[in-house]
Design a protein around this motif. Structure first.
Motif, PDB file in Angstrom:
ATOM      1  N   ARG A 187       0.839  -1.203   0.000  1.00 53.93           N
ATOM      2  CA  ARG A 187       0.000   0.000   0.000  1.00 53.93           C
ATOM      3  C   ARG A 187       0.874   1.255   0.000  1.00 53.93           C
ATOM      4  NH1 ARG A 187      -3.552  -0.260   4.807  1.00 53.93           N
ATOM      5  NH2 ARG A 187      -4.864  -1.597   3.515  1.00 53.93           N
ATOM      6  N   HIS A 188       1.942   1.225   0.777  1.00 56.00           N
ATOM      7  CA  HIS A 188       2.886   2.345   0.805  1.00 56.00           C
ATOM      8  C   HIS A 188       3.451   2.599  -0.596  1.00 56.00           C
ATOM      9  CE1 HIS A 188       6.104   4.977   2.072  1.00 56.00           C
ATOM     10  NE2 HIS A 188       7.043   4.090   1.749  1.00 56.00           N
ATOM     11  N   ILE A 189       3.823   1.526  -1.290  1.00 61.15           N
ATOM     12  CA  ILE A 189       4.350   1.664  -2.645  1.00 61.15           C
ATOM     13  C   ILE A 189       3.282   2.204  -3.588  1.00 61.15           C
ATOM     14  CG2 ILE A 189       5.208   0.364  -4.640  1.00 61.15           C
ATOM     15  CD1 ILE A 189       6.587  -1.522  -2.617  1.00 61.15           C
ATOM     16  N   ARG A 190       2.066   1.649  -3.511  1.00 63.89           N
ATOM     17  CA  ARG A 190       0.996   2.073  -4.429  1.00 63.89           C
ATOM     18  C   ARG A 190       0.643   3.548  -4.236  1.00 63.89           C
ATOM     19  NH1 ARG A 190      -4.395   2.822  -4.954  1.00 63.89           N
ATOM     20  NH2 ARG A 190      -4.840   2.458  -2.738  1.00 63.89           N
ATOM     21  N   LEU A 191       0.486   3.979  -2.989  1.00 64.23           N
ATOM     22  CA  LEU A 191       0.097   5.364  -2.732  1.00 64.23           C
ATOM     23  C   LEU A 191       1.219   6.336  -3.107  1.00 64.23           C
ATOM     24  CD1 LEU A 191      -1.789   4.986   0.672  1.00 64.23           C
ATOM     25  CD2 LEU A 191      -2.752   5.186  -1.637  1.00 64.23           C
ATOM     26  N   THR A 192       2.471   5.937  -2.849  1.00 65.00           N
ATOM     27  CA  THR A 192       3.599   6.797  -3.224  1.00 65.00           C
ATOM     28  C   THR A 192       3.683   6.929  -4.736  1.00 65.00           C
ATOM     29  OG1 THR A 192       4.813   6.084  -1.244  1.00 65.00           O
ATOM     30  CG2 THR A 192       6.078   7.139  -2.981  1.00 65.00           C
ATOM     31  N   ALA A 193       3.503   5.824  -5.462  1.00 64.79           N
ATOM     32  CA  ALA A 193       3.536   5.868  -6.928  1.00 64.79           C
ATOM     33  C   ALA A 193       2.374   6.684  -7.478  1.00 64.79           C
ATOM     34  CB  ALA A 193       3.501   4.446  -7.484  1.00 64.79           C
ATOM     35  N   SER A 194       1.186   6.519  -6.916  1.00 62.88           N
ATOM     36  CA  SER A 194       0.016   7.274  -7.392  1.00 62.88           C
ATOM     37  C   SER A 194       0.247   8.775  -7.254  1.00 62.88           C
ATOM     38  CB  SER A 194      -1.234   6.865  -6.601  1.00 62.88           C
ATOM     39  OG  SER A 194      -1.565   5.507  -6.824  1.00 62.88           O
ATOM     40  N   ALA A 195       0.817   9.179  -6.115  1.00 61.47           N
ATOM     41  CA  ALA A 195       1.054  10.606  -5.887  1.00 61.47           C
ATOM     42  C   ALA A 195       2.068  11.166  -6.870  1.00 61.47           C
ATOM     43  CB  ALA A 195       1.527  10.819  -4.450  1.00 61.47           C
ATOM     44  N   GLN A 196       3.112  10.410  -7.183  1.00 55.73           N
ATOM     45  CA  GLN A 196       4.167  10.925  -8.055  1.00 55.73           C
ATOM     46  C   GLN A 196       3.791  10.855  -9.537  1.00 55.73           C
ATOM     47  OE1 GLN A 196       8.138   9.518  -7.164  1.00 55.73           O
ATOM     48  NE2 GLN A 196       7.732   9.557  -4.967  1.00 55.73           N
ATOM     49  N   LEU A 197       3.018   9.843  -9.909  1.00 56.43           N
ATOM     50  CA  LEU A 197       2.643   9.699 -11.325  1.00 56.43           C
ATOM     51  C   LEU A 197       1.387  10.496 -11.664  1.00 56.43           C
ATOM     52  CD1 LEU A 197       3.327   5.873 -11.769  1.00 56.43           C
ATOM     53  CD2 LEU A 197       4.806   7.792 -12.413  1.00 56.43           C
ATOM     54  N   GLY A 198       0.707  11.034 -10.649  1.00 61.84           N
ATOM     55  CA  GLY A 198      -0.463  11.872 -10.887  1.00 61.84           C
ATOM     56  C   GLY A 198      -1.672  11.109 -11.365  1.00 61.84           C
ATOM     57  N   THR A 199      -1.733   9.828 -11.062  1.00 65.48           N
ATOM     58  CA  THR A 199      -2.883   9.014 -11.453  1.00 65.48           C
ATOM     59  C   THR A 199      -3.027   7.862 -10.480  1.00 65.48           C
ATOM     60  OG1 THR A 199      -3.907   7.776 -13.274  1.00 65.48           O
ATOM     61  CG2 THR A 199      -1.540   7.520 -12.979  1.00 65.48           C
ATOM     62  N   GLU A 200      -4.244   7.334 -10.371  1.00 60.66           N
ATOM     63  CA  GLU A 200      -4.488   6.235  -9.444  1.00 60.66           C
ATOM     64  C   GLU A 200      -3.868   4.951  -9.998  1.00 60.66           C
ATOM     65  OE1 GLU A 200      -6.358   4.923  -5.780  1.00 60.66           O
ATOM     66  OE2 GLU A 200      -5.816   6.853  -6.639  1.00 60.66           O
ATOM     67  N   VAL A 201      -2.934   4.381  -9.260  1.00 61.77           N
ATOM     68  CA  VAL A 201      -2.280   3.135  -9.664  1.00 61.77           C
ATOM     69  C   VAL A 201      -3.078   1.961  -9.114  1.00 61.77           C
ATOM     70  CG1 VAL A 201      -0.210   1.721  -9.422  1.00 61.77           C
ATOM     71  CG2 VAL A 201       0.000   4.196  -9.791  1.00 61.77           C
ATOM     72  N   ARG A 202      -3.569   1.110 -10.015  1.00 59.62           N
ATOM     73  CA  ARG A 202      -4.408  -0.018  -9.605  1.00 59.62           C
ATOM     74  C   ARG A 202      -3.938  -1.364 -10.152  1.00 59.62           C
ATOM     75  NH1 ARG A 202      -7.628   0.745  -5.196  1.00 59.62           N
ATOM     76  NH2 ARG A 202      -8.660   2.781  -5.285  1.00 59.62           N
ATOM     77  N   ALA A 203      -2.848  -1.380 -10.922  1.00 57.82           N
ATOM     78  CA  ALA A 203      -2.359  -2.630 -11.496  1.00 57.82           C
ATOM     79  C   ALA A 203      -0.844  -2.689 -11.322  1.00 57.82           C
ATOM     80  CB  ALA A 203      -2.728  -2.732 -12.975  1.00 57.82           C
ATOM     81  N   ALA A 204      -0.325  -3.897 -11.147  1.00 54.64           N
ATOM     82  CA  ALA A 204       1.114  -4.043 -10.918  1.00 54.64           C
ATOM     83  C   ALA A 204       1.595  -5.394 -11.405  1.00 54.64           C
ATOM     84  CB  ALA A 204       1.437  -3.881  -9.435  1.00 54.64           C
ATOM     85  N   ILE A 205       2.856  -5.414 -11.794  1.00 48.88           N
ATOM     86  CA  ILE A 205       3.555  -6.657 -12.063  1.00 48.88           C
ATOM     87  C   ILE A 205       4.680  -6.732 -11.038  1.00 48.88           C
ATOM     88  CG2 ILE A 205       4.950  -5.571 -13.881  1.00 48.88           C
ATOM     89  CD1 ILE A 205       4.972  -8.362 -15.242  1.00 48.88           C
ATOM     90  N   LEU A 206       4.676  -7.769 -10.220  1.00 46.91           N
ATOM     91  CA  LEU A 206       5.628  -7.923  -9.127  1.00 46.91           C
ATOM     92  C   LEU A 206       6.716  -8.917  -9.508  1.00 46.91           C
ATOM     93  CD1 LEU A 206       3.140  -6.710  -7.519  1.00 46.91           C
ATOM     94  CD2 LEU A 206       3.981  -8.045  -5.570  1.00 46.91           C
ATOM     95  N   GLY A 207       7.933  -8.586  -9.135  1.00 50.00           N
ATOM     96  CA  GLY A 207       9.005  -9.548  -9.301  1.00 50.00           C
ATOM     97  C   GLY A 207       8.899 -10.654  -8.264  1.00 50.00           C
ATOM     98  N   ARG A 208       9.375 -11.817  -8.632  1.00 45.53           N
ATOM     99  CA  ARG A 208       9.406 -12.959  -7.718  1.00 45.53           C
ATOM    100  C   ARG A 208      10.668 -13.758  -8.001  1.00 45.53           C
ATOM    101  NH1 ARG A 208       6.678 -18.443  -9.089  1.00 45.53           N
ATOM    102  NH2 ARG A 208       8.659 -18.921  -8.066  1.00 45.53           N
ATOM    103  N   PRO A 209      11.260 -14.372  -6.986  1.00 48.30           N
ATOM    104  CA  PRO A 209      12.441 -15.202  -7.241  1.00 48.30           C
ATOM    105  C   PRO A 209      12.074 -16.485  -7.973  1.00 48.30           C
ATOM    106  CG  PRO A 209      11.780 -15.399  -4.962  1.00 48.30           C
ATOM    107  CD  PRO A 209      10.912 -14.324  -5.562  1.00 48.30           C
ATOM    108  N   VAL A 210      13.038 -17.110  -8.587  1.00 46.60           N
ATOM    109  CA  VAL A 210      12.804 -18.413  -9.196  1.00 46.60           C
ATOM    110  C   VAL A 210      12.409 -19.416  -8.111  1.00 46.60           C
ATOM    111  CG1 VAL A 210      13.857 -20.315 -10.491  1.00 46.60           C
ATOM    112  CG2 VAL A 210      14.379 -17.936 -11.104  1.00 46.60           C
ATOM    113  N   ARG A 211      13.108 -19.344  -6.962  1.00 47.78           N
ATOM    114  CA  ARG A 211      12.779 -20.191  -5.807  1.00 47.78           C
ATOM    115  C   ARG A 211      12.750 -19.313  -4.558  1.00 47.78           C
ATOM    116  NH1 ARG A 211      16.783 -24.806  -4.773  1.00 47.78           N
ATOM    117  NH2 ARG A 211      15.374 -25.055  -2.996  1.00 47.78           N
ATOM    118  N   PHE A 212      11.629 -19.321  -3.864  1.00 46.92           N
ATOM    119  CA  PHE A 212      11.533 -18.609  -2.597  1.00 46.92           C
ATOM    120  C   PHE A 212      12.315 -19.363  -1.521  1.00 46.92           C
ATOM    121  CE2 PHE A 212       7.821 -16.724  -4.612  1.00 46.92           C
ATOM    122  CZ  PHE A 212       7.773 -15.439  -4.085  1.00 46.92           C
ATOM    123  N   ARG A 213      12.784 -18.619  -0.534  1.00 49.10           N
ATOM    124  CA  ARG A 213      13.261 -19.274   0.683  1.00 49.10           C
ATOM    125  C   ARG A 213      12.083 -20.019   1.294  1.00 49.10           C
ATOM    126  NH1 ARG A 213      18.015 -17.418   3.569  1.00 49.10           N
ATOM    127  NH2 ARG A 213      19.250 -16.073   2.212  1.00 49.10           N
TER     128      ARG A 213
END
Length: 480
Positions: A187-213
């Motif tokens: 949520r912190h990332i989404r709200l910070t991005a929305s404020a800086q990009l001047g638009t409501e951010v509602r979609a994302a592509i997240l990185g993930r490791p090949v294998r999680f711990r």
């Protein structure tokens, strides 16, 4: 608007590509923030502690356990002396000199330590309840600000690198807590991005490791993605996708490469090491990813080993009879369970000055402060030959001199696993890569490209942006 999010073990970042131009999100004055959150909360009143009948029984049980431990330790010391007496001089004298003289502790001392441990465990449980029931999410702090607030003694709960716990077996309440933490960070990332990009951010592509711990093999990876997906929706995203982090880095390298090249992407982060083989550059709109490999090891493993080998001898490692796992518990600040076990342990019986140092290390914020200092030492020793880790917060004048040779020694277990992973990838490839592209925080370390050149001697080794290579690729992938 869709953004790319690098939700990292050590640091997190976000970005978007708008009209062909890359926009990386700023968190304060930086393009990333430490993946750490501090929740202010009201503390329970620990003066309400009472020794109930059940707690009296626990005290008696612990006293018996302490006595058995003492008997075992004394038997071990006797066996070591008997073995030393069989040695010829001067080896006999040298070995005897290294064996500490045991002290028989009284029943009164055992009971005092047992009562103290019972009270600490009770206080820890009260704190856990307070976190689960009364955390003030609206006043949460992030990154270095969170660490500073915790070290400065602010009442609350610090969570370091929650990503490293996503794949472990969790009780329902612990899973809910971890979900809430991940939600708040996203949520912190989404709200910070929305404020800086001047638009409501509602979609994302997240990185993930090949294998999680993980402690649950493949099921741990499934659980980790479930928690992250639920957290993203709870954070206000309507759409969420995942892309393996080395494949994401391939998007970033592809965007800056004119000529087509068969490339091995090597992404070495805080918690995982991932690789992908991809065709990048040229006329194609996106890289073509052929295969990927990964191991759940990274920079935090080197931090722990550097702490163990360069700092923990000052706390008695290798000098006292303190079990080695206690020092690992103190060093692994991202593991809340290990940290709790360390804080619950009494070191008052450990020989001076080590026992008092360990007791001081248990104080609020000190293991985090130590970890921070060791991490800085690791980074500095990438360019320097030696330095001193200041431990005055433990004891006046206490300091740990560490040199580049000690760092190389601490990095050797990680480098062994990195070598094994790269050799496996090399053996599975039909043709060696033309280029090896390095990204991730650990790629700054001089021993990483040196190892890459031994495994792929004919490849060009390209040093990408160590901090932002993955998030840049995720931003480009989000634009498709």
């Amino acid at each position: 608007m869709r953004i790319g999010i690098d939700f990292g073990t050590s640091y997190s970042a976000a970005g978007a590509v708008i009209d062909g131009e890359l926009h990386l999100i700023r968190f304060g004055n930086e393009l990333q923030f430490r993946t750490t959150v501090f929740f202010p909360q009201r503390l329970p009143d620990l003066s309400e502690f009472e020794l109930t009948d059940a707690l009296h029984d626990e005290v008696r049980r612990l006293v018996g356990e302490f006595k058995r431990d003492q008997a075992r330790q004394h038997a071990e010391l006797r066996a070591r002396r008997e073995e030393a007496m069989k040695r010829p001089e001067p080896q006999r004298t040298a070995e005897l000199g290294m064996i500490p003289s045991p002290r028989m502790r009284s029943d009164l001392e055992f009971e005092r330590d047992a009562r103290a441990l019972v009270r600490r465990r009770w206080a820890a449980e009260e704190m856990r309840k307070a976190m689960l029931e009364g955390v003030d999410l609206q006043r949460a702090l992030y990154g270095e600000e969170a660490v500073d607030a915790f070290i400065d003694g602010g009442a609350g709960q610090l969570v370091v690198s929650p990503k490293s716990m996503l794949g472990y077996k969790l009780e329902a309440r612990a899973r809910d807590t971890l979900l809430g933490i991940a939600t708040q960070l996203l949520r912190h990332i989404r709200l910070t991005a929305s404020a800086q990009l001047g638009t409501e951010v509602r979609a994302a592509i997240l990185g993930r490791p090949v294998r999680f711990r993980s402690s649950m093999k493949e099921a741990g990876g499934v659980q980790a993605l479930e928690i992250l997906t639920d957290a993203a929706y709870a954070a206000g995203f309507d759409e969420v996708e995942f892309l393996e982090e080395p494949a994401a880095a391939a998007y970033g390298y592809h965007a800056q490469t004119r000529h087509p090249r068969r490339t091995l992407i090597v992404d070495i982060g805080g918690g995982t090491t991932d690789m992908a083989l991809a065709d990048v550059g040229g006329a194609t709109t996106a890289p073509i990813v052929h295969d990927s490999w990964g191991e759940p090891v990274g920079g935090t493993d080197v931090d722990i080993e550097l702490s163990m080998r360069g700092v923990m001898p000052l706390f008695g490692k290798g000098v006292t009879n303190t079990p080695v796992h206690r020092f690992y518990e103190a060093s692994a600040v991202q593991d809340l369970q290990r940290q709790a076990r360390f804080r619950e342990t009494s070191f008052e019986h450990v020989d001076a000055p080590y026992g008092q140092r360990l007791e001081t290390l248990k104080q609020r914020g000190h293991t985090v402060r130590l970890n921070r200092a060791v991490e800085r030492a690791k980074i500095t020793l990438s360019d320097a030959q030696d330095l001193t880790v200041d431990l005055a917060f433990i004891e006046d004048g206490l300091a740990a001199p560490i040199d580049a040779a000690r760092l190389n020694d601490a990095a050797s277990p990680f480098l062994y696993q990195l070598r094994t992973l790269m050799e496996r990838a090399r053996d599975e490839l039909e043709h060696p890569p033309e280029t090896v592209y390095l990204t991730g925080g650990m790629s700054r370390s001089p021993y990483v490209p040196a190892l890459v050149r031994t495994i792929f001697p004919d490849a060009d080794v390209i040093a990408g942006n160590a901090s932002l290579g993955v998030v840049t690729g995720l931003a480009h992938a989000a634009a498709f």
